[in-house]
Design a protein around this motif. Structure first.
Motif, PDB file in Angstrom:
ATOM      1  N   VAL A 188       0.860  -1.173   0.000  1.00 27.10           N
ATOM      2  CA  VAL A 188       0.000   0.000   0.000  1.00 27.10           C
ATOM      3  C   VAL A 188       0.898   1.225   0.000  1.00 27.10           C
ATOM      4  CG1 VAL A 188      -1.678   1.324   1.329  1.00 27.10           C
ATOM      5  CG2 VAL A 188      -1.910  -1.162   1.156  1.00 27.10           C
ATOM      6  N   ASP A 189       0.743   2.054  -1.025  1.00 28.78           N
ATOM      7  CA  ASP A 189       1.619   3.212  -1.203  1.00 28.78           C
ATOM      8  C   ASP A 189       0.764   4.453  -1.415  1.00 28.78           C
ATOM      9  OD1 ASP A 189       3.523   5.073  -1.829  1.00 28.78           O
ATOM     10  OD2 ASP A 189       4.263   4.062  -3.631  1.00 28.78           O
ATOM     11  N   PHE A 190       0.788   5.350  -0.447  1.00 29.37           N
ATOM     12  CA  PHE A 190       0.008   6.586  -0.545  1.00 29.37           C
ATOM     13  C   PHE A 190       0.837   7.768  -1.026  1.00 29.37           C
ATOM     14  CE2 PHE A 190      -2.351   4.404   3.005  1.00 29.37           C
ATOM     15  CZ  PHE A 190      -3.494   4.132   2.274  1.00 29.37           C
ATOM     16  N   ILE A 191       2.145   7.626  -1.127  1.00 30.46           N
ATOM     17  CA  ILE A 191       2.988   8.797  -1.348  1.00 30.46           C
ATOM     18  C   ILE A 191       3.612   8.874  -2.742  1.00 30.46           C
ATOM     19  CG2 ILE A 191       3.490   9.048   1.099  1.00 30.46           C
ATOM     20  CD1 ILE A 191       6.151   7.720   0.685  1.00 30.46           C
ATOM     21  N   SER A 192       3.366   7.872  -3.592  1.00 29.58           N
ATOM     22  CA  SER A 192       3.936   7.919  -4.939  1.00 29.58           C
ATOM     23  C   SER A 192       2.977   7.238  -5.904  1.00 29.58           C
ATOM     24  CB  SER A 192       5.307   7.231  -4.976  1.00 29.58           C
ATOM     25  OG  SER A 192       5.195   5.852  -4.651  1.00 29.58           O
ATOM     26  N   LEU A 244      -7.079  -1.435  -0.669  1.00 29.08           N
ATOM     27  CA  LEU A 244      -5.788  -0.747  -0.720  1.00 29.08           C
ATOM     28  C   LEU A 244      -5.854   0.673  -0.154  1.00 29.08           C
ATOM     29  CD1 LEU A 244      -4.594  -1.900  -4.255  1.00 29.08           C
ATOM     30  CD2 LEU A 244      -3.615  -2.599  -2.062  1.00 29.08           C
ATOM     31  N   GLY A 245      -7.031   1.122   0.250  1.00 26.42           N
ATOM     32  CA  GLY A 245      -7.154   2.403   0.932  1.00 26.42           C
ATOM     33  C   GLY A 245      -7.119   3.628   0.053  1.00 26.42           C
ATOM     34  N   ARG A 246      -7.157   3.453  -1.251  1.00 30.03           N
ATOM     35  CA  ARG A 246      -6.969   4.602  -2.147  1.00 30.03           C
ATOM     36  C   ARG A 246      -8.148   5.563  -2.106  1.00 30.03           C
ATOM     37  NH1 ARG A 246      -4.219   1.209  -7.165  1.00 30.03           N
ATOM     38  NH2 ARG A 246      -2.177   0.943  -6.158  1.00 30.03           N
ATOM     39  N   ASP A 247      -9.362   5.028  -2.094  1.00 34.70           N
ATOM     40  CA  ASP A 247     -10.522   5.917  -2.026  1.00 34.70           C
ATOM     41  C   ASP A 247     -10.577   6.624  -0.676  1.00 34.70           C
ATOM     42  OD1 ASP A 247     -11.370   5.342  -4.592  1.00 34.70           O
ATOM     43  OD2 ASP A 247     -12.681   3.706  -3.953  1.00 34.70           O
ATOM     44  N   SER A 248     -10.230   5.923   0.382  1.00 35.20           N
ATOM     45  CA  SER A 248     -10.197   6.554   1.706  1.00 35.20           C
ATOM     46  C   SER A 248      -9.199   7.696   1.735  1.00 35.20           C
ATOM     47  CB  SER A 248      -9.825   5.531   2.781  1.00 35.20           C
ATOM     48  OG  SER A 248     -10.879   4.636   3.026  1.00 35.20           O
ATOM     49  N   ARG A 256      -4.297  -9.784   6.596  1.00 35.76           N
ATOM     50  CA  ARG A 256      -3.145  -9.496   5.744  1.00 35.76           C
ATOM     51  C   ARG A 256      -3.273  -8.113   5.102  1.00 35.76           C
ATOM     52  NH1 ARG A 256       1.905  -9.036   4.366  1.00 35.76           N
ATOM     53  NH2 ARG A 256       2.417  -9.531   2.197  1.00 35.76           N
ATOM     54  N   MET A 257      -4.452  -7.802   4.564  1.00 35.74           N
ATOM     55  CA  MET A 257      -4.645  -6.488   3.945  1.00 35.74           C
ATOM     56  C   MET A 257      -4.597  -5.386   5.004  1.00 35.74           C
ATOM     57  SD  MET A 257      -4.938  -4.974   1.084  1.00 35.74           S
ATOM     58  CE  MET A 257      -5.374  -6.323  -0.019  1.00 35.74           C
ATOM     59  N   HIS A 258      -5.118  -5.667   6.166  1.00 36.40           N
ATOM     60  CA  HIS A 258      -5.067  -4.707   7.277  1.00 36.40           C
ATOM     61  C   HIS A 258      -3.618  -4.360   7.602  1.00 36.40           C
ATOM     62  CE1 HIS A 258      -4.950  -3.677  11.619  1.00 36.40           C
ATOM     63  NE2 HIS A 258      -6.060  -3.030  11.366  1.00 36.40           N
ATOM     64  N   ASP A 259      -2.748  -5.364   7.632  1.00 38.49           N
ATOM     65  CA  ASP A 259      -1.332  -5.121   7.918  1.00 38.49           C
ATOM     66  C   ASP A 259      -0.679  -4.279   6.829  1.00 38.49           C
ATOM     67  OD1 ASP A 259      -1.572  -6.572  10.238  1.00 38.49           O
ATOM     68  OD2 ASP A 259      -0.608  -8.380   9.460  1.00 38.49           O
ATOM     69  N   LEU A 260      -1.031  -4.555   5.567  1.00 39.27           N
ATOM     70  CA  LEU A 260      -0.480  -3.760   4.467  1.00 39.27           C
ATOM     71  C   LEU A 260      -0.940  -2.313   4.569  1.00 39.27           C
ATOM     72  CD1 LEU A 260      -0.962  -6.221   1.469  1.00 39.27           C
ATOM     73  CD2 LEU A 260       1.207  -5.592   2.539  1.00 39.27           C
ATOM     74  N   LEU A 261      -2.198  -2.105   4.934  1.00 39.26           N
ATOM     75  CA  LEU A 261      -2.714  -0.748   5.110  1.00 39.26           C
ATOM     76  C   LEU A 261      -1.987  -0.028   6.232  1.00 39.26           C
ATOM     77  CD1 LEU A 261      -6.522  -1.402   4.679  1.00 39.26           C
ATOM     78  CD2 LEU A 261      -5.202   0.249   3.342  1.00 39.26           C
ATOM     79  N   LEU A 262      -1.794  -0.702   7.347  1.00 39.95           N
ATOM     80  CA  LEU A 262      -1.077  -0.084   8.471  1.00 39.95           C
ATOM     81  C   LEU A 262       0.320   0.354   8.054  1.00 39.95           C
ATOM     82  CD1 LEU A 262      -1.898  -2.224  11.648  1.00 39.95           C
ATOM     83  CD2 LEU A 262      -2.528   0.159  11.205  1.00 39.95           C
ATOM     84  N   ALA A 263       1.012  -0.524   7.309  1.00 40.48           N
ATOM     85  CA  ALA A 263       2.366  -0.189   6.874  1.00 40.48           C
ATOM     86  C   ALA A 263       2.362   1.016   5.944  1.00 40.48           C
ATOM     87  CB  ALA A 263       3.002  -1.402   6.186  1.00 40.48           C
ATOM     88  N   GLY A 264       1.408   1.049   5.010  1.00 42.27           N
ATOM     89  CA  GLY A 264       1.328   2.180   4.084  1.00 42.27           C
ATOM     90  C   GLY A 264       0.980   3.474   4.789  1.00 42.27           C
TER      91      GLY A 264
END
Length: 205
Positions: free
Chosen positions: A15-19, A57-61, A79-87
């Motif tokens: 999950v990548d919010f910055i690029s 992936l949290g993109r709309d949020s 698993r997806m929750h962990d990826l979101l937390l990391a991103g």
């Protein structure tokens, strides 16, 4: 039926919010004029409290939080929750605009059907794993990877019914533009239709 919980063997989904696409949409996406924002009820002087019941992936949020909304994200795949937390943590450490946006995002682990009744949200977004495409075109690798983690949302109609009962203003179903409506729920109030995606808006007031 809950989504099956399956581990992803590939290590390259993140999950990548910055690029990439997320950052580009944040900077050049058109702000409150975007279809999602209009569907969720954003307008001049109005910023709803949003529940994203299927965070993925949290993109709309992230987009909605970038427009000033407080967003509660729900994801039931550990698993997806962990990826979101990391991103989210990566974006928080960027400081500046990104950290301010992440501060408006709250992530919960669990089944939205059970959590939504205890939450207060004006607008609830539901973006289930979509039905298989009717064409033979390959789904993007990233979406295939997400599906490997979360499976298929066979209980989307049940989640819609819960959301319709508890949203104070509206429920928005994000769905493929040409897909049939979900069976077992009432007709939507109106639609916003894009090239590949449509937003079915169900007003609750």
């Amino acid at each position: 039926m809950p989504r099956p919980k399956r581990d992803l063997q590939r290590a390259d989904l993140r999950v990548d919010f910055i690029s990439g696409a997320v950052a580009h949409r944040f900077r050049f996406g058109g702000g409150r004029g975007q279809d999602l924002a209009k569907a969720m009820g954003f307008r001049a002087g109005k910023t709803p409290h949003v529940i994203d019941a299927t965070a993925g992936l949290g993109r709309d949020s992230f987009l909605l939080a970038s427009l000033g909304a407080e967003v509660t994200m729900i994801e039931r795949s550990p698993r997806m929750h962990d990826l979101l937390l990391a991103g989210m943590e990566e974006a928080r450490l960027e400081d500046g605009e990104f950290s301010k946006i992440i501060a408006r995002m709250t992530l919960m682990l669990g089944d939205a059907k059970e959590l939504v009744p205890s939450l207060s949200g004006e607008a609830i977004l539901i973006d289930p794993m979509h039905p298989p495409r009717k064409t033979t075109a390959l789904v993007k690798q990233e979406l295939r990877q997400v599906r490997e983690i979360v499976g298929v949302d066979e209980d989307a109609a049940d989640l819609m019914r819960v959301a319709l009962e508890h949203a104070t203003k509206r429920v928005v179903l994000k769905w493929p533009a040409k897909a049939d409506p979900i069976e077992g729920i009432r007709p939507c109030s109106h639609q916003i239709i894009g090239k590949s995606t449509r937003y079915d808006v169900f007003m609750t007031v």
